[in-house]
Design a protein around this motif. Sequence first.
Motif, short mmCIF file in Angstrom:
data_model
loop_
_atom_site.label_atom_id
_atom_site.label_comp_id
_atom_site.label_asym_id
_atom_site.label_seq_id
_atom_site.Cartn_x
_atom_site.Cartn_y
_atom_site.Cartn_z
N VAL A 1 0.86 -1.19 0.00
CA VAL A 1 0.00 0.00 0.00
C VAL A 1 0.89 1.24 0.00
O VAL A 1 1.67 1.44 0.93
N PHE A 2 0.77 2.06 -1.04
CA PHE A 2 1.68 3.17 -1.24
C PHE A 2 0.91 4.49 -1.23
O PHE A 2 -0.05 4.67 -1.98
N LEU A 3 1.35 5.41 -0.37
CA LEU A 3 0.74 6.74 -0.29
C LEU A 3 1.40 7.65 -1.33
O LEU A 3 2.58 7.96 -1.24
N VAL A 4 0.63 8.04 -2.35
CA VAL A 4 1.19 8.83 -3.46
C VAL A 4 0.48 10.16 -3.68
O VAL A 4 0.99 11.03 -4.39
N GLY A 5 -0.71 10.34 -3.10
CA GLY A 5 -1.47 11.56 -3.35
C GLY A 5 -2.45 11.37 -4.49
O GLY A 5 -2.56 10.30 -5.09
N GLY A 6 -3.18 12.43 -4.79
CA GLY A 6 -4.23 12.36 -5.81
C GLY A 6 -3.70 12.60 -7.21
O GLY A 6 -2.90 13.50 -7.45
N LEU A 7 -4.18 11.79 -8.15
CA LEU A 7 -3.74 11.91 -9.55
C LEU A 7 -4.27 13.17 -10.22
O LEU A 7 -3.63 13.71 -11.12
N GLY A 8 -5.43 13.64 -9.79
CA GLY A 8 -5.99 14.84 -10.42
C GLY A 8 -5.12 16.07 -10.24
O GLY A 8 -5.14 16.98 -11.07
N ILE A 9 -4.35 16.10 -9.17
CA ILE A 9 -3.48 17.25 -8.92
C ILE A 9 -2.35 17.29 -9.94
O ILE A 9 -1.91 18.37 -10.38
N ASP A 10 -1.87 16.12 -10.37
CA ASP A 10 -0.85 16.08 -11.43
C ASP A 10 -1.38 16.74 -12.70
O ASP A 10 -0.65 17.47 -13.38
N ALA A 11 -2.64 16.46 -13.01
CA ALA A 11 -3.22 17.05 -14.22
C ALA A 11 -3.24 18.57 -14.13
O ALA A 11 -2.95 19.27 -15.11
N ILE A 12 -3.56 19.10 -12.96
CA ILE A 12 -3.59 20.55 -12.77
C ILE A 12 -2.20 21.14 -12.96
O ILE A 12 -2.02 22.16 -13.62
#
Length: 369
Positions: free
Chosen positions: A154-165
Amino acid sequence: MRWLMEDLRATPGLELQVLATGMHLSPEFGLTYREIEQAGFAIDARVEMLLSADSSTSVTKSMGLGLIGYADAYARLAPDLIVVLGDRFEILAAVAAALIAGIPVAHLHGGELTEGAFDDAIRHSITKMSHLHFVAAEDYRRRVIQLGEQPNRVFLVGGLGIDAIKRTNLLGRQELEASLDFKLGSRNLLVTFHPVTLEGQSSRQQMAELLAALGELNDTHLIFTMPNADTGSRELAEMLDVFVANHPHARVYSSLGQLRYLSCLQQVDGVIGNSSSGLTEAPSMAIGTVNIGDRQKGRLLASSVINCLPQRQAISAAIQGLYEPSFRSALVKTVNPYGDGGASRKIVQVLSSFPLEGILKKSFHDIPG
């Protein structure tokens, strides 16, 4: 997932295969598979599964069609691992087919809660059929482990939508207006309302309350995106069409696409509805959100989110709250609980190095208690 796909494609030793399905292939939802191709990706397989109806029976049958289509696609493409995001019924079918085919699954955005929709049960079911987990927040990491998954997977990476922004060159106001063929006003709101599949009050009732509140905003321009393909979506789409036909400062789009959607976020005063985007992406752009009803109940919330009941007066009061000077001045201090970007590259780093030998056999992780 666009930027994750970009990073996977650019990583030596990894071969990206793209499977398009569900709403991406539907004319009703804008044939958005073309956006995938326009971004430079080849679609390796298409699984047609959506029936031209939105009843619970048709959605269930769509899942059955999906199982058949995914089985054929996996047999032909022979992937070493499939990567899926979220909690859609289309993805549940994809993961079920992978389980039987003996293909490991990497699941993105597990551990979250949406207690007002059947997506909640789907998401947790996908977690139990997956082998690697990439979560958006520490609370969600703990919840996936609580479901019995091994902590080292289980890896904590953050939200992918923020990368798009952070990685998308957004359109300016005039470019956006030209692309939308719609003139923005002095006040603008972006509205997305999806069916509420587990609430006692019907989606139609809640949409009627929302539209009644929005209809009172004579000085506000409204940009609507269509509801998703869940049960009851067609009735909501028809209500939107009627509303827009009677309100010249409103426009509805079957799909804005990522570029136009994020560009709208940059220009509007707030996000209205019950979509996860208002909770996971809008805070990173210091945009206020009115979150209606319980569809997203249980998700982590930034200070930029105003919750309200699905009732006309409550919605009107919440929208008024978006424009309160104290609320607007505090938006610049918004901290997004889903992180500050970089999820895509963190995921690729794990996918390119985690050993897949023996990964299919899982042991249940019991929490000492």
